[in-house]
Design an enzyme around this catalytic site. Structure first.
Site, PDB file in Angstrom:
ATOM      1  CB  VAL A 120      -0.830  -0.053   0.861  1.00 27.08           C
ATOM      2  CG1 VAL A 120      -1.594   1.548   1.314  1.00 27.08           C
ATOM      3  CG2 VAL A 120      -1.981  -0.820   1.446  1.00 27.08           C
ATOM      4  CE  LYS A 176      10.212  -2.576   1.059  1.00 26.19           C
ATOM      5  NZ  LYS A 176       8.598  -2.852   1.655  1.00 26.19           N
ATOM      6  CB  THR A 185      -6.818  -3.097   6.900  1.00 23.59           C
ATOM      7  OG1 THR A 185      -6.343  -3.078   5.356  1.00 23.59           O
ATOM      8  CG2 THR A 185      -8.122  -3.453   7.402  1.00 23.59           C
ATOM      9  NE  ARG A 196      -8.453  -4.794  -7.873  1.00 20.27           N
ATOM     10  CZ  ARG A 196      -9.446  -5.098  -9.522  1.00 20.27           C
ATOM     11  NH1 ARG A 196     -10.215  -5.559  -9.931  1.00 20.27           N
ATOM     12  NH2 ARG A 196      -9.255  -3.808 -10.115  1.00 20.27           N
ATOM     13  CG  PHE A 201     -14.799 -10.883  -6.297  1.00 18.88           C
ATOM     14  CD1 PHE A 201     -14.273  -9.635  -7.061  1.00 18.88           C
ATOM     15  CD2 PHE A 201     -13.926 -11.095  -5.283  1.00 18.88           C
ATOM     16  CE1 PHE A 201     -12.735  -9.244  -7.006  1.00 18.88           C
ATOM     17  CE2 PHE A 201     -12.840 -10.942  -5.240  1.00 18.88           C
ATOM     18  CZ  PHE A 201     -12.354  -9.826  -5.681  1.00 18.88           C
ATOM     19  CG  LEU A 202     -20.614 -14.161  -8.099  1.00 19.43           C
ATOM     20  CD1 LEU A 202     -21.436 -13.820  -8.497  1.00 19.43           C
ATOM     21  CD2 LEU A 202     -20.379 -14.574  -6.999  1.00 19.43           C
ATOM     22  CE  LYS A 203     -12.615 -14.959 -13.739  1.00 21.08           C
ATOM     23  NZ  LYS A 203     -12.079 -13.565 -13.055  1.00 21.08           N
ATOM     24  CB  CYS A 233      -6.804  -8.006   2.069  1.00 22.87           C
ATOM     25  SG  CYS A 233      -5.800  -7.224   2.252  1.00 22.87           S
TER      26      CYS A 233
HETATM   27  C1  UDX Z   1      -8.392  -7.449  -2.230  1.00 21.89           C
HETATM   28  C2  UDX Z   1      -8.950  -6.939  -2.411  1.00 21.89           C
HETATM   29  O1  UDX Z   1     -10.220  -6.920  -3.577  1.00 21.89           O
HETATM   30  C3  UDX Z   1      -8.941  -5.568  -2.136  1.00 21.89           C
HETATM   31  O2  UDX Z   1     -10.057  -4.581  -2.779  1.00 21.89           O
HETATM   32  C4  UDX Z   1      -8.320  -4.946  -0.953  1.00 21.89           C
HETATM   33  O3  UDX Z   1      -7.816  -3.683  -0.996  1.00 21.89           O
HETATM   34  C5  UDX Z   1      -7.427  -6.029  -0.190  1.00 21.89           C
HETATM   35  O4  UDX Z   1      -8.668  -6.959  -0.548  1.00 21.89           O
HETATM   36  P1  UDX Z   1      -6.402  -8.640  -2.810  1.00 21.89           P
HETATM   37  O5  UDX Z   1      -6.185  -9.542  -1.774  1.00 21.89           O
HETATM   38  O6  UDX Z   1      -5.008  -8.065  -3.130  1.00 21.89           O
HETATM   39  O7  UDX Z   1      -7.170  -7.707  -2.778  1.00 21.89           O
HETATM   40  O8  UDX Z   1      -6.814  -9.678  -4.203  1.00 21.89           O
HETATM   41  P2  UDX Z   1      -8.236 -10.320  -4.790  1.00 21.89           P
HETATM   42  O9  UDX Z   1      -8.036 -10.908  -5.943  1.00 21.89           O
HETATM   43  O10 UDX Z   1      -9.775  -9.889  -4.160  1.00 21.89           O
HETATM   44  O11 UDX Z   1      -8.178 -12.002  -4.707  1.00 21.89           O
HETATM   45  C6  UDX Z   1      -8.818 -12.698  -3.531  1.00 21.89           C
HETATM   46  C7  UDX Z   1      -8.803 -13.681  -3.516  1.00 21.89           C
HETATM   47  O12 UDX Z   1      -9.904 -14.442  -3.847  1.00 21.89           O
HETATM   48  C8  UDX Z   1      -7.592 -14.171  -3.963  1.00 21.89           C
HETATM   49  O13 UDX Z   1      -7.273 -15.729  -3.671  1.00 21.89           O
HETATM   50  C9  UDX Z   1      -8.193 -14.846  -5.153  1.00 21.89           C
HETATM   51  O14 UDX Z   1      -8.235 -15.405  -5.779  1.00 21.89           O
HETATM   52  C10 UDX Z   1      -9.559 -14.876  -5.185  1.00 21.89           C
HETATM   53  N1  UDX Z   1     -10.843 -14.883  -5.820  1.00 21.89           N
HETATM   54  C11 UDX Z   1     -10.972 -13.573  -6.179  1.00 21.89           C
HETATM   55  C12 UDX Z   1     -12.014 -16.459  -5.853  1.00 21.89           C
HETATM   56  O15 UDX Z   1     -10.828 -17.550  -5.890  1.00 21.89           O
HETATM   57  N2  UDX Z   1     -13.209 -15.574  -7.002  1.00 21.89           N
HETATM   58  C13 UDX Z   1     -13.065 -14.356  -7.538  1.00 21.89           C
HETATM   59  O16 UDX Z   1     -14.411 -14.493  -7.846  1.00 21.89           O
HETATM   60  C14 UDX Z   1     -12.358 -13.166  -6.961  1.00 21.89           C
END
Ligand code: UDX
Length: 423
Positions: free
Chosen positions: A12, A36, A122, A150, A245-247, A256
């Site tokens: 972040v 770093k 957070t 993300r 987000f429905l995969k 996170c």
């Molecule tokens: C997430 C939030 O999306 C972001 O807004 C927040 O600030 C931080 O947390 P991130 O952790 O980078 O971001 O990953 P994200 O793309 O959200 O995926 C999270 C997890 O869910 C992954 O393991 C991913 O594979 C899984 N996922 C995501 C699924 O299994 N199916 C989906 O449809 C979407």
């Protein structure tokens, strides 16, 4: 243009510093690790994040971005100070605020009068007050400004945010912070600190809920002979539901969702509310790791004893090199518990040792002698490999595709036994 200090150069902090300098602000980022800081000043990026290296190098070359050791060294002359330090999970699920408090205590004596300290980490609801107390400066404002980026698309998400949330009791301070993001032309929500902090947790918990929901629906599909991809297609056209987000997959992970969902359960509990729904979401997720391990075990004939499993994908999702709370590692841990003889894995961004895993140099090498190939991260490259070669290398051509990434018909034509998720 404003003078900005960023405390912490993790995901972040580094992305925030880079894009704020890209917007024209003068940014100084601080970290506690000398190596770093030196690396970043040379324009070398410790994380795998599309477009971030270009932004950092442009900032360094343009003299608008620099990296220093120690928080106090960054804040001199700064009008805005972003706190972007880690908030790891404590023993009881709550977020550990030690790093934030330490950073606040360190900068307190050197902060400019009338400067604004902005919390981007957070943090539990109420942390704006915690920072105010740690600072002990009545002439400095503290504002909450949660981050929604993300991994893998962090730069894009920062430059094209769906919304900007600012939590403050002081409308003038909120307006000053909003001014930093003027060029982004995003919807702006100015609210009280507790609501801003809750927005972050609620958003992540809702997204995790969507994924656990679709994973549960995938399980129903398997039981009743439906195809979850068709089901999601049919659901998604309803605008109230949407396609995002429905995969279905092996469960959600990363830095996170696991941490924030447990923290929100804890926050609610501390406030006297039993968040049963979110507890269920977490349970479904843990069960999903088990289900994928069971699919692999079944593909191996019911027992993993003496079996070599090939794994494609180790990171918690594609387009990142982050292994934190990766579902792939959760599944691998369960395979080992169930007696798998060897796990040979390949991931485009992972080299080096992982406990109990032989990390291979390419996707084919991972398949040598394997009884099952498990696809655990959705790297697109995996779709375009030579599957005749893969079949020739494996002891038995079993594929468990936990991401529904590959083409089942094409694989079956080649003689593979294919199992996906929810289909
Ligand atoms: C997430 C939030 O999306 C972001 O807004 C927040 O600030 C931080 O947390 P991130 O952790 O980078 O971001 O990953 P994200 O793309 O959200 O995926 C999270 C997890 O869910 C992954 O393991 C991913 O594979 C899984 N996922 C995501 C699924 O299994 N199916 C989906 O449809 C979407």
């Amino acid at each position: 243009m404003s003078r900005i200090a960023i405390i912490g150069t993790g995901y972040v902090g580094l992305t925030t510093g880079a894009y704020l300098s890209h917007l024209g602000h003068e940014v100084v980022c601080a970290d506690v690790m000398p190596d770093k800081v030196a690396m970043l000043n040379r324009g070398e990026i410790p994380i795998y994040e599309a477009g971030l290296d270009e932004l950092v190098r442009a900032g360094l070359d343009g003299g608008r971005l620099s990296f220093v050791l120690g928080a106090a060294n960054a804040v001199e002359g700064a009008e805005f100070v972003f706190l972007c330090v880690q908030t790891p999970q404590g023993e009881d699920g709550s977020a550990d605020l030690t790093y934030i408090q330490d950073a606040a205590a360190e900068i307190a004596p050197v902060l400019e009068a009338e400067s604004v300290v902005i919390n981007k980490s957070t943090v539990p609801v109420g942390s704006t007050r915690v920072v105010e107390r740690a600072l002990g400066r009545s002439d400095v404002f503290v504002v909450s400004n949660p981050e929604f980026l993300r991994e893998g698309s962090a730069v894009h998400d920062c430059l094209h945010p769906d919304r900007i949330v600012i939590g403050s009791d002081d409308s003038a301070a909120a307006a000053r912070v909003a001014g930093l993001f003027d060029q982004l032309q995003a919807p702006l929500i100015v609210t009280d600190p507790a609501s801003a902090e809750t927005i972050k947790y609620a958003s992540n918990a809702f997204l995790a809920t969507k994924i656990s929901f679709v994973n549960a629906i995938a399980n129903v599909c398997e039981a009743v002979g439906a195809d979850v991809r068709e089901v999601v297609l049919g659901m998604g056209y309803d605008k109230r539901i949407g396609f995002e987000f429905l995969k279905p997959g092996p469960g959600w992970g990363g830095s996170c969702f696991p941490k924030d969902s447990r923290a929100l359960v804890r926050i609610a509990e501390d406030a006297g509310y039993d968040f049963g729904l979110l507890k269920g979401v977490i349970t479904v997720n843990t069960e999903q790791y088990e289900r994928v391990a069971t699919k692999i075990e079944q593909a191996a004939g019911g027992s993993l004893g003496g079996v070599t499993v090939a794994v494609w994908g180790l990171t918690f999702k594609a387009r990142t090199n982050d292994l934190r709370d990766s579902p792939a590692l959760e599944v691998i841990g369960r395979l080992r518990q169930r007696g798998a003889n060897a796990i040979k894995a390949y991931d485009p961004t992972v080299t080096g040792d992982i406990d109990g895993v032989e990390v291979c140099a390419d996707a084919y090498a991972a398949c040598e002698g394997a009884t099952v190939l498990a696809v655990l991260t959705e790297w697109d490259d995996f779709r375009w490999l030579d599957f005749d070669k893969v079949k020739g290398l494996m002891a038995v051509p079993n594929v468990v595709d936990a991401r529904n990434l590959l083409d089942p018909a094409a694989l079956r034509r080649r003689g593979f036994f294919y199992v996906g998720v929810g289909r």
